[in-house]
Design a protein around this motif. Structure first.
Motif, mmCIF file in Angstrom:
data_model
loop_
_atom_site.group_PDB
_atom_site.id
_atom_site.type_symbol
_atom_site.label_atom_id
_atom_site.label_comp_id
_atom_site.label_asym_id
_atom_site.label_seq_id
_atom_site.Cartn_x
_atom_site.Cartn_y
_atom_site.Cartn_z
ATOM 1 N N ARG A 243 -43.701 13.716 55.424
ATOM 2 C CA ARG A 243 -42.584 13.941 54.519
ATOM 3 C C ARG A 243 -41.259 13.648 55.220
ATOM 4 O O ARG A 243 -41.159 13.666 56.434
ATOM 5 N N GLY A 244 -40.234 13.452 54.387
ATOM 6 C CA GLY A 244 -38.902 13.272 54.930
ATOM 7 C C GLY A 244 -38.546 11.814 55.128
ATOM 8 O O GLY A 244 -39.356 10.898 54.957
ATOM 9 N N VAL A 245 -37.298 11.596 55.521
ATOM 10 C CA VAL A 245 -36.781 10.250 55.721
ATOM 11 C C VAL A 245 -37.030 9.838 57.171
ATOM 12 O O VAL A 245 -36.594 10.512 58.099
ATOM 13 N N THR A 246 -37.718 8.750 57.355
ATOM 14 C CA THR A 246 -37.947 8.197 58.684
ATOM 15 C C THR A 246 -37.267 6.833 58.778
ATOM 16 O O THR A 246 -37.000 6.179 57.762
ATOM 17 N N PHE A 247 -37.016 6.408 60.012
ATOM 18 C CA PHE A 247 -36.341 5.128 60.183
ATOM 19 C C PHE A 247 -37.193 3.977 59.669
ATOM 20 O O PHE A 247 -36.669 2.986 59.149
ATOM 21 N N ALA A 248 -38.519 4.094 59.814
ATOM 22 C CA ALA A 248 -39.400 3.026 59.318
ATOM 23 C C ALA A 248 -39.250 2.849 57.809
ATOM 24 O O ALA A 248 -39.240 1.722 57.300
ATOM 25 N N ARG A 249 -39.102 3.952 57.082
ATOM 26 C CA ARG A 249 -38.931 3.863 55.631
ATOM 27 C C ARG A 249 -37.553 3.311 55.272
ATOM 28 O O ARG A 249 -37.407 2.551 54.317
ATOM 29 N N VAL A 250 -36.544 3.720 56.043
ATOM 30 C CA VAL A 250 -35.204 3.174 55.804
ATOM 31 C C VAL A 250 -35.200 1.672 56.040
ATOM 32 O O VAL A 250 -34.638 0.896 55.252
ATOM 33 N N LEU A 251 -35.843 1.247 57.122
ATOM 34 C CA LEU A 251 -35.909 -0.181 57.431
ATOM 35 C C LEU A 251 -36.676 -0.939 56.357
ATOM 36 O O LEU A 251 -36.271 -2.035 55.944
ATOM 37 N N SER A 252 -37.763 -0.363 55.880
ATOM 38 C CA SER A 252 -38.534 -1.004 54.813
ATOM 39 C C SER A 252 -37.714 -1.139 53.537
ATOM 40 O O SER A 252 -37.762 -2.171 52.853
ATOM 41 N N ALA A 253 -36.936 -0.103 53.219
ATOM 42 C CA ALA A 253 -36.103 -0.156 52.018
ATOM 43 C C ALA A 253 -35.012 -1.209 52.145
ATOM 44 O O ALA A 253 -34.736 -1.957 51.190
ATOM 45 N N ALA B 222 -29.738 9.389 49.863
ATOM 46 C CA ALA B 222 -31.151 9.373 50.218
ATOM 47 C C ALA B 222 -31.375 9.412 51.727
ATOM 48 O O ALA B 222 -32.396 9.906 52.199
ATOM 49 N N VAL B 223 -30.390 8.873 52.487
ATOM 50 C CA VAL B 223 -30.514 8.826 53.943
ATOM 51 C C VAL B 223 -29.321 9.559 54.543
ATOM 52 O O VAL B 223 -28.263 8.960 54.771
ATOM 53 N N PRO B 224 -29.438 10.843 54.791
ATOM 54 C CA PRO B 224 -28.297 11.609 55.312
ATOM 55 C C PRO B 224 -27.820 11.103 56.676
ATOM 56 O O PRO B 224 -26.633 11.194 56.981
ATOM 57 N N ARG B 225 -28.723 10.620 57.505
ATOM 58 C CA ARG B 225 -28.326 10.093 58.806
ATOM 59 C C ARG B 225 -27.813 8.670 58.634
ATOM 60 O O ARG B 225 -28.577 7.715 58.563
ATOM 61 N N ARG B 226 -26.512 8.544 58.593
ATOM 62 C CA ARG B 226 -25.908 7.271 58.222
ATOM 63 C C ARG B 226 -26.143 6.167 59.247
ATOM 64 O O ARG B 226 -26.182 4.989 58.896
ATOM 65 N N LEU B 227 -26.270 6.540 60.504
ATOM 66 C CA LEU B 227 -26.474 5.518 61.521
ATOM 67 C C LEU B 227 -27.801 4.796 61.328
ATOM 68 O O LEU B 227 -27.945 3.647 61.738
ATOM 69 N N GLN B 228 -28.764 5.463 60.700
ATOM 70 C CA GLN B 228 -30.021 4.791 60.401
ATOM 71 C C GLN B 228 -29.809 3.652 59.408
ATOM 72 O O GLN B 228 -30.492 2.621 59.475
ATOM 73 N N ILE C 150 -27.034 1.691 59.002
ATOM 74 C CA ILE C 150 -26.445 0.496 59.619
ATOM 75 C C ILE C 150 -27.402 -0.128 60.625
ATOM 76 O O ILE C 150 -27.442 -1.351 60.789
ATOM 77 N N ALA C 151 -28.229 0.692 61.278
ATOM 78 C CA ALA C 151 -29.220 0.140 62.198
ATOM 79 C C ALA C 151 -30.257 -0.688 61.440
ATOM 80 O O ALA C 151 -30.657 -1.778 61.885
ATOM 81 N N ALA C 152 -30.695 -0.198 60.286
ATOM 82 C CA ALA C 152 -31.674 -0.931 59.485
ATOM 83 C C ALA C 152 -31.078 -2.229 58.943
ATOM 84 O O ALA C 152 -31.743 -3.270 58.924
ATOM 85 N N LYS C 153 -29.821 -2.185 58.496
ATOM 86 C CA LYS C 153 -29.169 -3.408 58.015
ATOM 87 C C LYS C 153 -29.032 -4.423 59.143
ATOM 88 O O LYS C 153 -29.217 -5.632 58.937
ATOM 89 N N THR C 154 -28.710 -3.946 60.349
ATOM 90 C CA THR C 154 -28.547 -4.844 61.489
ATOM 91 C C THR C 154 -29.849 -5.553 61.822
ATOM 92 O O THR C 154 -29.873 -6.776 62.034
ATOM 93 N N ILE C 155 -30.941 -4.809 61.867
ATOM 94 C CA ILE C 155 -32.242 -5.419 62.163
ATOM 95 C C ILE C 155 -32.638 -6.406 61.074
ATOM 96 O O ILE C 155 -33.117 -7.515 61.353
#
Length: 277
Positions: free
Chosen positions: A20-30, A112-118, A120-125
């Motif tokens: 459960r919860g927001v993970t970086f892998a899910r943010v990157l996939s989105a 949906a993603v409270p950790r905002r740095l995730q 910009i990191a996902a957009k960068t990748i």
């Protein structure tokens, strides 16, 4: 009559994430899903490929009419259109990072993603992957496109030579760094039009203006001019840096570009972390 107790067994839910919860892998996939679903992304990739191949084909075709000149080499043909090829990549970097602010959908993303740095990191990748694919596709298609002109140009490549691997690898690395720089610029500008003006001005127009007014010494600190040295053959590097009186090497020039990229992404991350959407 005694009542019966009917027991039913519910099937286990299928398709739900195990964690459960927001993970970086899910943010990157989105983020990848949003970027890949935009037709403008793949149109930009196609434009970069077509521009690079078209310029090389024109030069290869024209080489047959000047018999006194030395035939252009394949390494030069593959990378000579880098200035034009970078423009669609610039567009992708700015659009992916700024379009959500323009439409207002960034509020839903940050909710949906409270950790905002995730974010910009996902957009960068994501942008970096698209830029790398653009560079690899441009080199591959350009090589195939100039094959019909093999009797007019020199199509030999020596991959044991460090210059060849540096120029071809530098072509892709330059596009990736430019795309990441534009991601930072787009996040700071938060408007596609404003981001494009700043990015094109910084990577292309500013160096043209400095050349016109004679302030060539400042070119060595500009990201576009210095960064392109990594994708330039040794002879071209020597001819480019000699008028400036600087001993800037190709990898040092790429380091200048990376410095600008790191600065833009850091400033974008700070603004995203501290400001409202």
């Amino acid at each position: 009559m005694p009542s019966r107790t009917v027991r039913t067994t519910l099937a286990a839910p299928v398709g739900l994430p195990g964690r459960r919860g927001v993970t970086f892998a899910r943010v990157l996939s989105a983020e990848w899903g949003k970027t890949a679903s935009l037709s403008s992304t793949w149109c930009s990739v196609l434009a970069a490929v077509v521009v690079n191949a078209a310029v090389a084909c024109f030069v290869a075709y024209d080489a047959g009419y000047d018999l006194s000149a030395e035939p252009p080499g394949l390494l030069h043909l593959l990378t000579m259109a880098l200035v034009a090829t970078q423009l669609p990549v610039i567009y992708v970097g700015v659009l992916v990072s700024s379009s959500e602010y323009f439409t207002g959908s960034i509020r839903a993303t940050l909710l949906a993603v409270p950790r905002r740095l995730q974010v910009i990191a996902a957009k960068t990748i994501t942008v970096g992957v698209v830029a790398a694919l653009s560079g690899i596709a441009a080199l591959t298609v350009t090589y195939l496109a100039v094959l019909p002109f093999r009797h007019r140009v020199d199509l030999t490549l020596d991959f044991s030579d460090g210059e060849t691997t540096r120029v071809l690898g530098g072509f892709v690395l330059y596009l990736v760094a430019v795309a990441l720089l534009c991601t930072g610029v787009g996040t700071l500008a938060r408007r596609p039009a404003a981001g494009l003006v700043v990015a094109v001005g910084l990577l292309f127009l500013l160096e043209q203006a400095l050349t016109m007014i004679g302030s060539t010494a400042a070119l060595a600190v500009l990201p576009g001019w210095a960064g392109r040295l990594v994708a330039t053959p040794d002879v071209g590097v020597a001819a480019t840096v000699a008028p400036l009186g600087t001993g800037l090497t190709p990898w040092q020039g790429y380091g200048v570009l990376l410095g600008w990229t790191a600065l833009a992404l850091t400033a974008a991350a700070v603004r995203l972390h501290r400001s409202d959407a």
